[in-house]
Design an enzyme around this catalytic site. Structure first.
Site, PDB file in Angstrom:
ATOM      1  N   LYS A  49      12.987 -27.686  16.884  1.00  0.00           N
ATOM      2  CA  LYS A  49      12.093 -28.590  15.766  1.00  0.00           C
ATOM      3  C   LYS A  49      11.438 -29.563  16.295  1.00  0.00           C
ATOM      4  CE  LYS A  49      16.629 -30.794  14.213  1.00  0.00           C
ATOM      5  NZ  LYS A  49      17.284 -30.972  13.008  1.00  0.00           N
TER       6      LYS A  49
ATOM      7  N   ARG B 218      24.074 -34.682   2.899  1.00  0.00           N
ATOM      8  CA  ARG B 218      22.427 -34.879   2.997  1.00  0.00           C
ATOM      9  C   ARG B 218      22.090 -33.469   2.169  1.00  0.00           C
ATOM     10  NH1 ARG B 218      20.525 -34.162   9.307  1.00  0.00           N
ATOM     11  NH2 ARG B 218      21.254 -32.244   8.864  1.00  0.00           N
TER      12      ARG B 218
ATOM     13  N   HIS C 176      26.623 -28.370   8.323  1.00  0.00           N
ATOM     14  CA  HIS C 176      26.648 -29.276   9.660  1.00  0.00           C
ATOM     15  C   HIS C 176      27.438 -30.236   9.780  1.00  0.00           C
ATOM     16  CE1 HIS C 176      23.952 -30.634  12.830  1.00  0.00           C
ATOM     17  NE2 HIS C 176      23.973 -31.790  12.346  1.00  0.00           N
TER      18      HIS C 176
ATOM     19  N   ARG D 268      24.329 -23.402  17.179  1.00  0.00           N
ATOM     20  CA  ARG D 268      23.021 -23.764  16.873  1.00  0.00           C
ATOM     21  C   ARG D 268      23.039 -24.980  18.109  1.00  0.00           C
ATOM     22  NH1 ARG D 268      24.654 -24.552  11.449  1.00  0.00           N
ATOM     23  NH2 ARG D 268      24.934 -26.794  11.971  1.00  0.00           N
TER      24      ARG D 268
ATOM     25  N   TYR E  33       1.295 -59.903  25.980  1.00  0.00           N
ATOM     26  CA  TYR E  33       0.883 -60.273  24.714  1.00  0.00           C
ATOM     27  C   TYR E  33       2.110 -61.244  24.328  1.00  0.00           C
ATOM     28  CZ  TYR E  33      -2.619 -56.885  23.267  1.00  0.00           C
ATOM     29  OH  TYR E  33      -3.686 -56.082  23.475  1.00  0.00           O
TER      30      TYR E  33
ATOM     31  N   CYS F  56       2.542 -52.931  26.064  1.00  0.00           N
ATOM     32  CA  CYS F  56       1.302 -52.798  25.296  1.00  0.00           C
ATOM     33  C   CYS F  56       1.198 -51.325  24.744  1.00  0.00           C
ATOM     34  CB  CYS F  56       0.352 -53.128  26.137  1.00  0.00           C
ATOM     35  SG  CYS F  56       0.318 -54.598  27.004  1.00  0.00           S
TER      36      CYS F  56
ATOM     37  N   ASP G 246      -0.997 -49.056  25.380  1.00  0.00           N
ATOM     38  CA  ASP G 246      -1.671 -48.156  26.722  1.00  0.00           C
ATOM     39  C   ASP G 246      -0.944 -48.456  28.008  1.00  0.00           C
ATOM     40  OD1 ASP G 246      -3.165 -46.981  24.236  1.00  0.00           O
ATOM     41  OD2 ASP G 246      -4.591 -48.588  24.537  1.00  0.00           O
TER      42      ASP G 246
END
Length: 381
Positions: free
Chosen positions: A40, A137, A170, A229, A273, A320, A322
């Protein structure tokens, strides 16, 4: 991308390491048990297009995904093996599940009824029933009353429109050393096995039982789990990065970038920043072409490190979107175009996703899953 220097940020995915990790996972389980690979979230951020074919080459025939979109993507890649959706699929997509031969998790009796109702006439949705043994869950939940759980499971099996092939639960704390958690996990295992045994007594036969995840396979192995799993271990990360494992795994992903500029700043100037970092002496600063939009967490601001020429370089100021800046004062050989390692090894130094996760107050899983799609995956055999 003509050469490495022209890449601003990329993830190297080492398929040979994946192969060795799979073999180490196999060494932990019975020869009669089958591995189900959790793929996943784009194979935990590693890239399905490269990981899945190698897993198939290794004889893997079971795959677990989060949702129907991921399942259909695997079919589009040519996967012919079994695909189990661990999460929710809208009942009205029952026909699509059948069309793509996908196995759906059943969360409760009401959902099972809706899914069966939406199955095309005369056809059946393949499914596995989830049993909630304490994680709270998803799954059938009547506390420790395995007979009531079996009642609902039997009703689900009897529904026209469904083909129940598996039963699973699980284990959320299988990696814990805490005695209470160890008892909790053992109780979970016994509870789901009691459900299956009760169904057998009623002549309700379900082919597959599975409850072991990566941590379960290492610390609570039980041959009653027909499928195991494996998820995070495939990719070379620990279920619990503080706990030693019985096998040595190799991180499959290395995340890299390049130096785009180097400047020498005087004492007393600020960087980035918010002006959150001020130089205390003359400082040689390199700008690196990766940021939080690529998956480098902003929480590494002013405390994370990167590797350059086999040495650690501290992040200066805020990460930042990028780009980011690092201190290369003690790396005189640093040059524009140099490769910088965010995750991986450079010389004798190594930074792992688990280390980054700890710095950020999270886990390595989140770090690798957070590497954005704009970062190309380079698959290395």
């Amino acid at each position: 991308m003509k050469n490495e220097v022209l890449r601003r940020a990329w993830a190297e995915i080492h398929l040979d390491r994946l192969e060795r990790n799979v073999e180490k996972c196999r060494s932990l389980i019975s020869p009669d048990a089958e591995i189900m690979c959790a793929v996943k979230a784009n194979c935990y951020g590693h890239g399905c297009e490269g990981i899945i074919p190698r897993l198939e080459d290794l004889g893997i025939n079971w795959f677990a995904v989060s949702n129907i979109v991921e399942a259909e993507e695997l079919r589009s890649l040519g996967v012919s093996g079994e695909i189990l959706i661990l999460g929710y699929t809208p009942p009205e997509d029952a026909g699509e599940l059948i069309e793509y031969d996908i196995i759906q998790t059943i969360t409760d009796l009401e959902y099972a009824g809706k899914l069966a109702f939406n199955a095309p006439r005369g056809e059946r949705v393949r499914c596995h029933i989830a049993v909630d043994t304490g994680m709270n869950r998803i799954g059938l939940n009547y506390g420790d009353d395995f007979k009531k759980i079996a009642d609902d499971a039997e009703r689900i099996v009897r529904l026209e429109g469904l083909e129940v092939e598996g039963l699973f639960t699980h284990l959320p704390v299988a990696d814990s050393l805490d005695e209470e958690n160890i008892d909790f996990t053992n109780h979970q295992i016994e509870l789901v096995c009691e459900v299956r045994d009760e169904l057998k007594k009623r002549l309700v036969l379900i082919d597959k039982l599975h409850f072991l995840n990566s941590a379960g396979a290492m610390y609570h192995y039980d041959e009653r789990s027909d499928l195991v799993r494996f998820g995070i271990m495939l990719y070379g990360l620990k279920p619990d990065f503080l706990r030693e494992m019985p096998v040595k795994l190799e991180p499959v992903m290395e995340l890299k970038s390049i130096v785009s500029q180097i400047k020498t700043l005087p004492s007393g100037v600020t960087i980035g920043y918010g002006r959150t970092y001020k130089t205390e002496k003359e400082t040689k600063v390199a700008t690196v072409t990766i940021g939080y939009a690529d998956g480098c967490p902003r929480l590494l601001s002013n405390k994370g490190e990167l590797l350059l020429h086999g040495k650690r370089a501290k992040i200066l100021g805020r990460v930042c979107m990028d780009q980011l800046m690092i201190d290369v004062t003690d790396i005189p050989e640093a040059m524009v175009g140099d490769t910088v390692t965010l995750i991986g090894r450079d010389g004798d130094e190594e930074i792992t996703a688990d280390e980054i996760g700890e710095l950020c107050g999270t886990i390595g899983y989140e770090i690798v899953c957070g590497i954005s799609q704009r970062v190309p995956r380079i698959f290395i055999s």
